[in-house]
Design an enzyme around this catalytic site. Structure first.
Site, PDB file in Angstrom:
ATOM      1  N   ASN A 104      13.358  -3.718  -4.922  1.00 48.16           N
ATOM      2  CA  ASN A 104      12.480  -3.673  -3.655  1.00 48.16           C
ATOM      3  C   ASN A 104      13.125  -3.805  -2.451  1.00 48.16           C
ATOM      4  O   ASN A 104      12.773  -3.751  -1.372  1.00 48.16           O
ATOM      5  CB  ASN A 104      11.678  -5.025  -3.639  1.00 48.16           C
ATOM      6  CG  ASN A 104      10.860  -5.292  -5.006  1.00 48.16           C
ATOM      7  OD1 ASN A 104      11.134  -6.047  -5.911  1.00 48.16           O
ATOM      8  ND2 ASN A 104      10.167  -4.012  -5.422  1.00 48.16           N
ATOM      9  N   THR A 111      13.110  -2.946   3.180  1.00 49.98           N
ATOM     10  CA  THR A 111      12.447  -3.832   2.316  1.00 49.98           C
ATOM     11  C   THR A 111      11.195  -3.337   1.941  1.00 49.98           C
ATOM     12  O   THR A 111      10.252  -3.354   2.928  1.00 49.98           O
ATOM     13  CB  THR A 111      12.401  -5.269   3.010  1.00 49.98           C
ATOM     14  OG1 THR A 111      13.898  -5.582   3.363  1.00 49.98           O
ATOM     15  CG2 THR A 111      12.038  -6.483   2.306  1.00 49.98           C
ATOM     16  N   CYS A 112      10.556  -3.441   0.743  1.00 47.22           N
ATOM     17  CA  CYS A 112       9.352  -2.932   0.342  1.00 47.22           C
ATOM     18  C   CYS A 112       8.664  -4.192   0.172  1.00 47.22           C
ATOM     19  O   CYS A 112       8.761  -4.863  -1.137  1.00 47.22           O
ATOM     20  CB  CYS A 112       9.439  -2.258  -0.900  1.00 47.22           C
ATOM     21  SG  CYS A 112       7.792  -1.551  -1.457  1.00 47.22           S
ATOM     22  N   LEU A 113       7.790  -4.607   1.174  1.00 42.97           N
ATOM     23  CA  LEU A 113       7.199  -5.850   1.022  1.00 42.97           C
ATOM     24  C   LEU A 113       5.692  -5.325   1.703  1.00 42.97           C
ATOM     25  O   LEU A 113       5.720  -5.054   2.588  1.00 42.97           O
ATOM     26  CB  LEU A 113       7.518  -6.963   1.660  1.00 42.97           C
ATOM     27  CG  LEU A 113       7.102  -8.528   1.618  1.00 42.97           C
ATOM     28  CD1 LEU A 113       6.941  -8.838   0.322  1.00 42.97           C
ATOM     29  CD2 LEU A 113       7.692  -9.471   2.489  1.00 42.97           C
ATOM     30  N   ARG A 117       3.712  -3.597   5.895  1.00 42.52           N
ATOM     31  CA  ARG A 117       3.249  -2.231   5.980  1.00 42.52           C
ATOM     32  C   ARG A 117       1.813  -2.460   6.059  1.00 42.52           C
ATOM     33  O   ARG A 117       1.012  -2.704   6.691  1.00 42.52           O
ATOM     34  CB  ARG A 117       3.993  -1.574   4.685  1.00 42.52           C
ATOM     35  CG  ARG A 117       5.249  -1.261   4.745  1.00 42.52           C
ATOM     36  CD  ARG A 117       5.892  -0.287   3.556  1.00 42.52           C
ATOM     37  NE  ARG A 117       4.948  -0.281   2.572  1.00 42.52           N
ATOM     38  CZ  ARG A 117       5.358  -0.751   1.487  1.00 42.52           C
ATOM     39  NH1 ARG A 117       6.502  -1.227   1.029  1.00 42.52           N
ATOM     40  NH2 ARG A 117       4.355  -0.799   0.212  1.00 42.52           N
TER      41      ARG A 117
END
Length: 189
Positions: A104, A111-113, A117
């Site tokens: 992630n 950072t994929c959170l 978003r």
């Protein structure tokens, strides 16, 4: 009553002089909210906050996460937070400064959170983001990857994934075509 007006007039004059001399900085609504968020932080003990530019610059700070369990145990991971002036109407910009093998988090630190978003709401706060980041280390998610190779390996071969994570934490090694300088904290070795 006349004295009251003189006192108020004197206070106004003092405030104007301070502004002219650059002594008073008016805080934005975002800075005020961030100040409250930081004063009310209740982070996991594996998380620490620091202010590289000093405590006068609350809008830029860092969080260090040192997981005590899971794949990432023993590593130290630093995230920079850049908080926009319109916070909390927009989320903070968060980037991982530590090169990490994670499904992630990509090799550039993005950072994929979801709460950073599309799921951000003004009722969320910095504490929520910190817990979200911490959760990425305790439960990495292969279903919403930024590093597809790491995600595929986590899904298909968790044991080899764990070995690659250990190697990347130890450092000075190539994993999946990328060089990792290491990030072990020494607390667990």
């Amino acid at each position: 009553m006349i004295r009251l007006f003189k006192v108020k007039e004197k206070q106004k004059e003092t405030a104007e002089n301070a502004k002219e001399n650059g002594l008073v900085k008016k805080q934005s609504a975002g800075e005020l909210r961030l100040h409250r968020d930081i004063s009310e932080l209740n982070m996991p003990e594996e998380c620490k906050i620091s202010f590289p530019n000093g405590k006068d610059d609350l809008m830029d700070f860092e969080i260090t996460i040192t997981p005590y369990r899971g794949y990432y145990m023993g590593g130290g991971f630093v995230f920079s937070f850049k908080v926009p002036a319109v916070y909390p109407h927009e989320p903070p910009k968060v980037k991982c400064k530590t090169k990490i093998y994670h499904p992630n988090i990509d090799l550039e630190g993005n950072t994929c959170l979801n709460i950073l978003r599309e799921d951000w709401k003004p009722v969320l706060n910095i504490n929520t983001v910190i817990y979200g980041l911490y959760h990425l280390f305790t439960e990495p998610n292969h279903e919403d990857p930024l590093n597809q190779e790491a995600a595929d390996l986590l899904r298909d071969n968790p044991k080899l994934f764990g070995l690659n994570v250990r190697k990347s934490i130890e450092g000075n090694i190539w994993v999946g075509g990328a060089h990792f300088p290491g990030c072990k904290t020494g607390d667990f070795y």
